[in-house]
Scaffold this motif. Structure first.
Motif, PDB file in Angstrom:
ATOM      1  N   VAL A   1      -3.431  14.286  -6.327  1.00 14.25           N
ATOM      2  CA  VAL A   1      -3.094  12.920  -5.918  1.00 14.25           C
ATOM      3  C   VAL A   1      -1.576  12.761  -5.851  1.00 14.25           C
ATOM      4  O   VAL A   1      -0.873  13.028  -6.825  1.00 14.25           O
ATOM      5  N   LYS A   2      -1.083  12.316  -4.689  1.00 16.88           N
ATOM      6  CA  LYS A   2       0.353  12.121  -4.488  1.00 16.88           C
ATOM      7  C   LYS A   2       0.585  10.709  -3.967  1.00 16.88           C
ATOM      8  O   LYS A   2       0.532  10.467  -2.763  1.00 16.88           O
ATOM      9  N   PRO A   3       0.835   9.747  -4.886  1.00 13.33           N
ATOM     10  CA  PRO A   3       1.036   8.355  -4.461  1.00 13.33           C
ATOM     11  C   PRO A   3       2.340   8.186  -3.701  1.00 13.33           C
ATOM     12  O   PRO A   3       3.351   8.847  -3.976  1.00 13.33           O
ATOM     13  N   THR A   4       2.315   7.288  -2.715  1.00 19.59           N
ATOM     14  CA  THR A   4       3.519   6.919  -1.980  1.00 19.59           C
ATOM     15  C   THR A   4       3.499   5.421  -1.766  1.00 19.59           C
ATOM     16  O   THR A   4       2.436   4.822  -1.566  1.00 19.59           O
ATOM     17  N   ALA A   5       4.658   4.797  -1.816  1.00 16.06           N
ATOM     18  CA  ALA A   5       4.765   3.354  -1.606  1.00 16.06           C
ATOM     19  C   ALA A   5       5.371   3.089  -0.240  1.00 16.06           C
ATOM     20  O   ALA A   5       6.283   3.792   0.201  1.00 16.06           O
TER      21      ALA A   5
ATOM     22  N   ARG B   1       2.798  -1.734  -0.326  1.00 11.93           N
ATOM     23  CA  ARG B   1       1.465  -1.169  -0.174  1.00 11.93           C
ATOM     24  C   ARG B   1       1.470   0.231  -0.761  1.00 11.93           C
ATOM     25  O   ARG B   1       2.348   1.034  -0.471  1.00 11.93           O
ATOM     26  N   LEU B   2       0.475   0.506  -1.622  1.00 11.67           N
ATOM     27  CA  LEU B   2       0.381   1.813  -2.255  1.00 11.67           C
ATOM     28  C   LEU B   2      -0.628   2.677  -1.513  1.00 11.67           C
ATOM     29  O   LEU B   2      -1.771   2.281  -1.311  1.00 11.67           O
TER      30      LEU B   2
ATOM     31  N   VAL C   1      -5.227   2.437  -2.788  1.00 14.21           N
ATOM     32  CA  VAL C   1      -5.393   3.281  -3.961  1.00 14.21           C
ATOM     33  C   VAL C   1      -4.374   2.851  -5.008  1.00 14.21           C
ATOM     34  O   VAL C   1      -3.173   2.825  -4.745  1.00 14.21           O
ATOM     35  N   GLY C   2      -4.852   2.500  -6.187  1.00 12.16           N
ATOM     36  CA  GLY C   2      -3.969   2.146  -7.287  1.00 12.16           C
ATOM     37  C   GLY C   2      -3.955   3.257  -8.326  1.00 12.16           C
ATOM     38  O   GLY C   2      -4.653   4.266  -8.197  1.00 12.16           O
TER      39      GLY C   2
ATOM     40  N   THR D   1      -7.268   4.843  -8.642  1.00 10.93           N
ATOM     41  CA  THR D   1      -8.338   3.857  -8.683  1.00 10.93           C
ATOM     42  C   THR D   1      -8.676   3.426  -7.262  1.00 10.93           C
ATOM     43  O   THR D   1      -7.819   2.910  -6.541  1.00 10.93           O
ATOM     44  N   PHE D   2      -9.926   3.651  -6.872  1.00 12.80           N
ATOM     45  CA  PHE D   2     -10.401   3.279  -5.544  1.00 12.80           C
ATOM     46  C   PHE D   2     -11.139   1.944  -5.678  1.00 12.80           C
ATOM     47  O   PHE D   2     -12.321   1.913  -6.028  1.00 12.80           O
TER      48      PHE D   2
END
Length: 214
Positions: free
Chosen positions: A122-126, A135-136, A171-172, A179-180
């Motif tokens: 998992v690679k979060p981006t804002a 928006r995440l 996605v948080g 978290t979906f």
């Protein structure tokens, strides 16, 4: 010069015959590799999920049920929810033979589908939605594995898996886990789940192939 198309039906195999100046080809509809209809009723346990929270596994279970029903009309899919209570009653920590047999006895289903989603990388981006709304998004790898288990012996009769890496929104992060939890999971995660389900249900669908005739 003549060009045309006709249908030839023989047993469970349908054939489309095309004629033209380049020769003749046959499009043959092969039956599904795995026929569920002899079982009549198949139980379906809500898929489990690993390394994530939210509704992704519930959506995947629903889409899987829809795909099976569409692929093999006449099959009854009995959606029985999670297997947690059954596993606790028979003393298993993971879905095993005793849980499968208990489902068979209680639900009178000869087989049961069990599935698992694993989320990784998992690679979060804002980003910004509009001028000032954050928006995440996240790039995630999701693997879906499903097996069909006999409720008599507990043995595996069929299994398949599929994996995809995709960037998705809604996605948080909670406790270090993705978290979906989109208000409309089908819109937010439908493409990702749809791909996985199409791949794992391939054996249940009739398929066309083209055969060239000399």
């Amino acid at each position: 010069m003549f060009a045309g198309r006709g249908w030839l039906l023989s047993g469970a195999v349908a054939t489309v015959v095309s004629f033209g100046c380049g020769g003749k080809t046959h499009q043959v509809l092969d039956p599904a590799r795995f026929d569920l209809r002899p079982y009549g009723t198949v139980a379906l346990v809500t898929f489990t999920i690993e390394n994530a929270k939210g509704s992704l596994h519930t959506l995947a279970t629903e889409r899987f049920s829809e795909a099976v029903l569409a692929a093999q009309p006449g099959v009854e899919v009995l959606e029985i929810g999670t297997a947690d209570s059954v596993m606790a009653r028979v003393g298993e920590r993971e879905f095993g033979a005793a849980t499968a047999q208990a489902i068979g006895t209680g639900r009178r289903a000869p087989v049961v589908f069990v599935g698992h989603l694993k989320v990784s990388n998992v690679k979060p981006t804002a980003s910004m939605a509009g001028l000032s709304v954050p928006r995440l998004e996240a790039k995630v790898t999701v693997e879906l594995s499903v097996r069909l288990v006999s409720t008599t012996s507990g043995g595996t009769l069929w299994r398949a898996s599929s994996i995809i890496t995709e960037s998705i929104g809604h996605v948080g992060m909670s406790g270090g886990l993705p978290t979906f939890s989109a208000s409309d999971p089908n819109e937010a995660y439908g493409n990702l789940v749809g791909y996985l389900v199409r791949q794992v249900t391939w054996d249940f669908r009739p398929t066309w192939r083209t055969v060239k005739t000399d």
